[in-house]
Design a protein around this motif. Structure first.
Motif: not given
Length: 108
Positions: A35-63
């Motif tokens: 959800x931010x660049x710090x978390x993204x950097x950690x995921x990029x350095x990890x063994x994750x195969x893909x990285x999701x980030x967001x919410x990109x825009x207003x998220x209507x589905x979560x309270x």
């Protein structure tokens, strides 16, 4: 693993990707939410195969959604990894053009 899934997607409150990899092995896909660049950097350095980030825009589905990151986080994150990046977003007509315009630079 018990369900026979091809992969698992983990959030910030779950096991980190490296520990998850130790549980599920090398064959299963692992995705990591960020959800931010710090978390993204950690995921990029990890063994994750893909990285999701967001919410990109207003998220209507979560309270109680995480803060909106827009497309700028994708622009900043793309040079940090060759791994696939997923934008978690409800893309409406209002945002479609900006997502399409980003595609040639963000999604090699």
């Amino acid at each position: 693993m018990l369900a026979g899934a091809a992969g698992v997607h983990i959030g910030q409150e779950d096991l980190d990707p490296t520990k998850a990899r130790a549980v599920v092995g090398e064959e299963m896909w692992i995705g990591a939410s960020t959800h931010n660049l710090e978390q993204f950097r950690a995921a990029a350095a990890s063994s994750a195969d893909y990285i999701a980030t967001g919410p990109g825009f207003c998220h209507y589905l979560q309270s109680d959604p995480d803060p909106v990151v827009g497309l700028e986080l994708i622009r900043q994150a793309r040079p940090l990894t060759e791994k696939p990046i997923v934008l978690l977003a409800v893309i409406t007509l209002e945002h479609a053009a900006s997502v399409i315009a980003l595609a040639p630079t963000a999604w090699p």
